[in-house]
Design a protein around this motif. Structure first.
Motif, PDB file in Angstrom:
ATOM      1  N   ASP A 488      10.913  49.562  75.920  1.00  0.00           N
ATOM      2  CA  ASP A 488       9.949  48.805  76.632  1.00  0.00           C
ATOM      3  C   ASP A 488       8.575  49.880  76.821  1.00  0.00           C
ATOM      4  OD1 ASP A 488      10.412  50.840  78.409  1.00  0.00           O
ATOM      5  OD2 ASP A 488      11.437  49.437  79.884  1.00  0.00           O
ATOM      6  N   GLY A 489       8.727  50.933  76.200  1.00  0.00           N
ATOM      7  CA  GLY A 489       7.506  51.733  75.993  1.00  0.00           C
ATOM      8  C   GLY A 489       7.195  52.412  77.173  1.00  0.00           C
ATOM      9  N   GLU A 490       7.851  52.374  78.322  1.00  0.00           N
ATOM     10  CA  GLU A 490       7.689  53.021  79.433  1.00  0.00           C
ATOM     11  C   GLU A 490       8.057  54.453  79.559  1.00  0.00           C
ATOM     12  OE1 GLU A 490       9.677  51.172  82.822  1.00  0.00           O
ATOM     13  OE2 GLU A 490       8.078  49.442  83.093  1.00  0.00           O
ATOM     14  N   LYS A 491       7.048  55.393  79.979  1.00  0.00           N
ATOM     15  CA  LYS A 491       7.154  56.711  80.086  1.00  0.00           C
ATOM     16  C   LYS A 491       8.183  57.122  80.985  1.00  0.00           C
ATOM     17  CE  LYS A 491       3.400  59.167  80.422  1.00  0.00           C
ATOM     18  NZ  LYS A 491       2.211  59.839  80.660  1.00  0.00           N
ATOM     19  N   ARG A 492       8.939  57.755  80.630  1.00  0.00           N
ATOM     20  CA  ARG A 492      10.349  58.478  81.560  1.00  0.00           C
ATOM     21  C   ARG A 492      10.251  59.978  81.493  1.00  0.00           C
ATOM     22  NH1 ARG A 492      14.289  54.826  82.129  1.00  0.00           N
ATOM     23  NH2 ARG A 492      13.526  52.611  81.826  1.00  0.00           N
ATOM     24  N   GLN A 493       9.518  60.659  81.071  1.00  0.00           N
ATOM     25  CA  GLN A 493       9.411  62.109  81.192  1.00  0.00           C
ATOM     26  C   GLN A 493       8.042  62.484  80.488  1.00  0.00           C
ATOM     27  OE1 GLN A 493      11.970  65.398  79.314  1.00  0.00           O
ATOM     28  NE2 GLN A 493      13.088  65.002  81.188  1.00  0.00           N
ATOM     29  N   SER A 494       7.576  63.440  81.052  1.00  0.00           N
ATOM     30  CA  SER A 494       6.489  64.245  80.617  1.00  0.00           C
ATOM     31  C   SER A 494       6.717  65.742  80.914  1.00  0.00           C
ATOM     32  CB  SER A 494       5.031  63.754  81.404  1.00  0.00           C
ATOM     33  OG  SER A 494       3.943  64.321  80.649  1.00  0.00           O
ATOM     34  N   LEU A 495       6.504  66.635  79.790  1.00  0.00           N
ATOM     35  CA  LEU A 495       6.578  68.142  80.002  1.00  0.00           C
ATOM     36  C   LEU A 495       5.570  68.772  79.338  1.00  0.00           C
ATOM     37  CD1 LEU A 495       8.354  68.980  77.051  1.00  0.00           C
ATOM     38  CD2 LEU A 495       9.906  67.599  78.025  1.00  0.00           C
ATOM     39  N   LYS A 496       5.535  70.009  79.470  1.00  0.00           N
ATOM     40  CA  LYS A 496       4.590  70.767  78.660  1.00  0.00           C
ATOM     41  C   LYS A 496       5.254  72.298  78.291  1.00  0.00           C
ATOM     42  CE  LYS A 496       0.020  73.335  79.303  1.00  0.00           C
ATOM     43  NZ  LYS A 496      -1.021  73.595  80.476  1.00  0.00           N
ATOM     44  N   VAL A 497       4.932  72.496  77.061  1.00  0.00           N
ATOM     45  CA  VAL A 497       5.598  73.850  76.766  1.00  0.00           C
ATOM     46  C   VAL A 497       4.523  74.775  76.117  1.00  0.00           C
ATOM     47  CG1 VAL A 497       7.092  75.072  74.924  1.00  0.00           C
ATOM     48  CG2 VAL A 497       7.590  72.701  75.692  1.00  0.00           C
ATOM     49  N   ASP A 498       4.280  75.918  76.778  1.00  0.00           N
ATOM     50  CA  ASP A 498       3.174  76.885  76.751  1.00  0.00           C
ATOM     51  C   ASP A 498       3.479  77.549  75.328  1.00  0.00           C
ATOM     52  OD1 ASP A 498       1.674  79.412  76.719  1.00  0.00           O
ATOM     53  OD2 ASP A 498       1.302  78.926  78.659  1.00  0.00           O
ATOM     54  N   THR A 499       2.524  77.432  74.274  1.00  0.00           N
ATOM     55  CA  THR A 499       2.785  77.980  73.078  1.00  0.00           C
ATOM     56  C   THR A 499       1.819  79.043  72.490  1.00  0.00           C
ATOM     57  OG1 THR A 499       1.593  76.265  72.023  1.00  0.00           O
ATOM     58  CG2 THR A 499       4.065  76.086  72.012  1.00  0.00           C
ATOM     59  N   SER A 500       1.259  79.601  73.615  1.00  0.00           N
ATOM     60  CA  SER A 500       0.090  80.594  73.576  1.00  0.00           C
ATOM     61  C   SER A 500       0.563  82.148  73.259  1.00  0.00           C
ATOM     62  CB  SER A 500      -0.867  80.536  74.802  1.00  0.00           C
ATOM     63  OG  SER A 500       0.118  81.214  76.037  1.00  0.00           O
ATOM     64  N   GLY A 501       1.595  82.460  73.840  1.00  0.00           N
ATOM     65  CA  GLY A 501       2.239  83.593  73.595  1.00  0.00           C
ATOM     66  C   GLY A 501       2.176  84.415  74.932  1.00  0.00           C
ATOM     67  N   GLN A 502       1.611  83.837  75.858  1.00  0.00           N
ATOM     68  CA  GLN A 502       1.302  84.321  77.101  1.00  0.00           C
ATOM     69  C   GLN A 502       2.459  84.269  77.928  1.00  0.00           C
ATOM     70  OE1 GLN A 502      -1.332  86.555  77.726  1.00  0.00           O
ATOM     71  NE2 GLN A 502      -1.884  85.916  75.289  1.00  0.00           N
ATOM     72  N   GLU A 503       3.129  83.124  77.753  1.00  0.00           N
ATOM     73  CA  GLU A 503       4.157  82.770  78.375  1.00  0.00           C
ATOM     74  C   GLU A 503       5.525  82.942  77.718  1.00  0.00           C
ATOM     75  OE1 GLU A 503       4.997  81.758  81.607  1.00  0.00           O
ATOM     76  OE2 GLU A 503       2.932  81.617  82.620  1.00  0.00           O
ATOM     77  N   ALA A 504       6.510  83.573  78.177  1.00  0.00           N
ATOM     78  CA  ALA A 504       7.790  83.870  77.501  1.00  0.00           C
ATOM     79  C   ALA A 504       8.249  82.323  76.727  1.00  0.00           C
ATOM     80  CB  ALA A 504       9.007  84.397  78.414  1.00  0.00           C
ATOM     81  N   LEU A 505       8.756  82.410  75.415  1.00  0.00           N
ATOM     82  CA  LEU A 505       9.259  81.199  74.843  1.00  0.00           C
ATOM     83  C   LEU A 505      10.292  81.642  74.227  1.00  0.00           C
ATOM     84  CD1 LEU A 505       8.867  78.218  74.278  1.00  0.00           C
ATOM     85  CD2 LEU A 505       7.410  79.044  72.169  1.00  0.00           C
ATOM     86  N   SER A 506      11.647  81.285  74.029  1.00  0.00           N
ATOM     87  CA  SER A 506      12.765  81.854  73.500  1.00  0.00           C
ATOM     88  C   SER A 506      13.612  80.569  73.071  1.00  0.00           C
ATOM     89  CB  SER A 506      13.655  82.611  74.471  1.00  0.00           C
ATOM     90  OG  SER A 506      13.084  83.624  75.109  1.00  0.00           O
TER      91      SER A 506
END
Length: 689
Positions: A488-506
């Motif tokens: 149906d195209g309804e949004k079920r989840q929205s998320l954000k991933v910081d790729t700036s390098g200022q936040e830890a990403l593993s």
């Protein structure tokens, strides 16, 4: 009748006795002539002619046509032919008697005897071989022992033949190690072998051995039972290590007679043995008609000729007499070798007192044992990545993504979880709608900070997708992803991933329904190429009936039947075949990755066999991740966000007041009282009493 084998007059073949060969003949016709002569003075008539020979008599009068003999007339002759045997000692005596009546007077009578003898002085010698094992069984009736050493019971003693071969000659179904050093042992030189317990180091054998020599473990100076794993070091005469062999002698791993472990070939285990003691007796018989002296007695076996004349009980034999060697010859026989029969040849020569020598030759053949039908299949696993590295040498990647380089691409696996599944050290920005993405299939749309669309893809749980950069530029400060219901195209989840390098990403970070699998060149997922090598190490052809691969990662099992990877499932003795598959494996997990292959096979006789091989890959992610959190409570254990502001109006009857010293002048006073405040000498300073 080729002339190669000895053939004699008077040889007996069942119901047939040989009487002649070419010009030589035992049966010779002889002619007897009986003469009747009138030596009187009056004519006579012969009335009786009787011949007696060999105890029987016959009247020959009917052979006389004219029975009257006048005086002076030629005598009457009767001729008789008989076949005699001149190849045996015999005496021939013939008696002839005759009666006659004269014309006048009384009858007359006469008798004559003729005898001759045949004396045969023939030199004939006969050789005979008997062979039995220690239990008295004829050597031609021996049976091959059961070759499996144990079905779980302890093994006390084993023996090996030292062959000097390298580990490439190994042929067994165990998983123990065989490793050559410094070009391996020599197939020409002696070696020093030391065998000990793998765990405790206790010695079970130590000594110098030559090629073909059989050693017993434990030796007479050591004691059993054998350890779970026996380690044998093979060294040259200078003490340089040439080979190390490990053998599981616990009884739990398959161990068989004729198994080969590098330079050691299994010959016995406990009471089961390929090596049998045989006892040969050589007998000489005088079957001629004259005494003889045995002048030669030689035995040949496997190109080795040895004289046994000195061990003969008597070298002078009268007619009909026999002699045998004392004691019997003892020989060690490998009953497990199936290539060819073993032949023992005995040759004898004898001399009579005054005649030509005689000879005899006899072959004693132990036939090869009937081919056994041992079904033994061996499975081995080899694994390497696409760069040719062996899988057990692959290291897990460093999990941290932002190590100074710009992030240009990320890959995620879709897990289908809600925001409560998140596991990362960033300021979590994940929000579920309508219960979150609780379905198998979803559409994922990801954008960057500039609202440029990076991904628009439909995925199922377990699928991996990549968020690429645009124009070979970094992803920027962050990416935002929406997970939509594909129906149906309804949004079920929205998320954000910081790729700036200022936040830890593993790697392995989880953001709602997405798990990070790779960033730039770093990846958890490595494609591995597995080779499953199956070998027929038994003694009968076989057909592979099952090849099952079990893969377990992080406790989650996966089982697949790979029999269809073989174009031909038949496997001849000593044959090998390989099945190959590729599997993508996550190297960022903490648990070992276990691959187990189970192979089953059938032989033409219906005997089944199987083998199981295990391959372990031990990822060890080098992870340094720190998460900082804060908590705040008052002395009543209330969260600081829940502390209410008090009433600012102080109660009456006060007992204690608490002030903060600010160092301000009286003009900064702020209160509702009319109390005095007076500054002097410029007012307060930073520190005061």
């Amino acid at each position: 009748t080729s002339g190669i084998e000895d053939l004699y007059l008077k040889d007996v073949f069942g119901s047939l006795t040989l009487e002649s060969c070419d010009e030589k003949d035992c049966l010779v016709p002889v002619t007897y002539t009986y003469i009747l002569d009138n030596v009187g003075q009056s004519p006579m008539e012969v009335t009786e002619v009787v011949r007696t020979r060999g105890g029987s008599s016959e009247d020959l009068i009917d052979q006389v046509v004219d029975r009257t003999i006048e005086v002076g007339e030629p005598p009457i002759q009767i001729v008789e032919t008989e076949v005699i045997d001149i190849c045996i000692n015999a005496e021939f005596k013939t008696t002839l008697s005759a009666k006659a009546d004269p014309e006048e007077g009384d009858p007359c009578f006469d008798e004559d005897m003729y005898d001759f003898s045949i004396v045969v002085k023939e030199c004939r010698v006969q050789a005979d071989i008997t062979c039995v094992d220690s239990e008295g069984t004829d050597c031609r009736m021996l049976s091959v022992p059961e070759k499996q050493c144990s079905e779980g019971d302890d093994i006390d003693v084993i023996s090996f033949e030292y062959t000097g071969s390298g580990c490439d000659r190994s042929k067994n179904i165990q998983d123990e190690l065989c490793e050559d050093f410094n070009r391996g042992p020599s197939e020409d030189d002696a070696a020093v072998i030391d065998c000990s317990d793998k765990e405790s180091g206790k010695e079970f054998f130590s000594g110098e051995v030559s090629i073909g020599e059989v050693i017993t473990v434990p030796s007479s100076t050591s004691s059993g039972p054998l350890p779970e794993v026996l380690v044998c070091d093979v060294k040259d005469s200078n003490g340089e290590l040439k080979q190390r062999v490990s053998i599981d002698t616990s009884g739990s791993e398959g161990l068989f007679l004729e198994d080969i472990f590098g330079s050691l070939e299994m010959k016995s285990c406990d009471e089961k043995s390929c090596l049998i003691s045989l006892f040969y007796t050589y007998t000489i018989r005088n079957i001629g008609s004259t005494p003889m002296e045995v002048t030669q007695l030689e035995r040949t076996r496997e190109d080795n000729t040895e004289s046994f004349l000195s061990r003969l009980s008597d070298v002078t034999l009268n007619v009909g007499q026999t002699a045998s060697i004392v004691p019997p010859e003892q020989d060690q026989y490998d009953i497990c070798v199936e290539e060819e029969a073993q032949t023992t040849t005995l040759e004898v020569e004898a001399n009579p007192p005054a005649d030509i020598p005689c000879f005899d030759k006899l072959d004693y053949i132990i036939p090869p044992p009937p081919p056994d039908s041992i079904c033994k299949v061996r499975a081995d696993i080899f694994c390497e990545d696409e760069n040719g590295r062996e899988c057990q040498e692959i290291n897990s990647p460093s999990l941290q993504c932002n190590d100074g380089d710009d992030i240009t691409s990320l890959s995620f696996t879709y897990l289908g979880g809600d925001c409560g599944s998140s596991s990362n050290t960033q300021d979590d920005e994940c929000r579920d709608f309508i219960g979150g993405p609780s379905f198998e299939e979803s559409r994922i749309i990801c954008i960057n900070e500039d609202m440029e669309q990076l991904v628009n893809i439909v995925v199922r749980v377990g699928d991996m997708f990549t968020v690429p950069n645009l124009g070979n530029t970094p992803l920027g400060g962050s990416i935002m992803c929406d997970i939509l219901n594909v129906d149906d195209g309804e949004k079920r989840q929205s998320l954000k991933v910081d790729t700036s390098g200022q936040e830890a990403l593993s790697l392995k970070d989880v953001y709602g329904s997405l798990e990070l699998k790779s960033c730039n060149e770093k990846t958890c997922l490595v494609r591995l190429n597995f080779s499953y090598i199956l070998a027929n190490v038994g003694s009968t052809d076989m057909a592979i009936t099952q090849l099952e691969r079990q893969l377990e990662i992080a406790g989650v099992p996966r089982v697949d039947d790979l029999i269809n990877l073989f174009e031909d499932t038949t496997l001849a003795v000593d044959g090998r075949t390989v099945a190959m598959e590729s599997i993508t494996v996550d190297f960022c997990v903490d648990d070992e990755i276990e691959i187990v292959v189970l192979v089953k096979a059938d032989s033409p006789s219906g005997i089944e066999c199987e083998d199981e091989e295990e391959y372990l890959i031990g990822p060890n992610p080098e992870e340094c991740r720190i998460s900082v959190e804060m908590a705040c409570i008052d002395d009543e254990n209330r969260d600081c966000n829940d502390i209410p502001a008090p009433s600012f109006n102080c109660d009456e009857n006060l007992n204690i007041l608490i002030f903060t010293y600010t160092g301000e002048n009286c003009r900064e006073s702020f209160n509702m009282q009319n109390c005095e405040c007076e500054d002097s000498s410029g007012g307060p300073i930073t520190e005061a009493i």
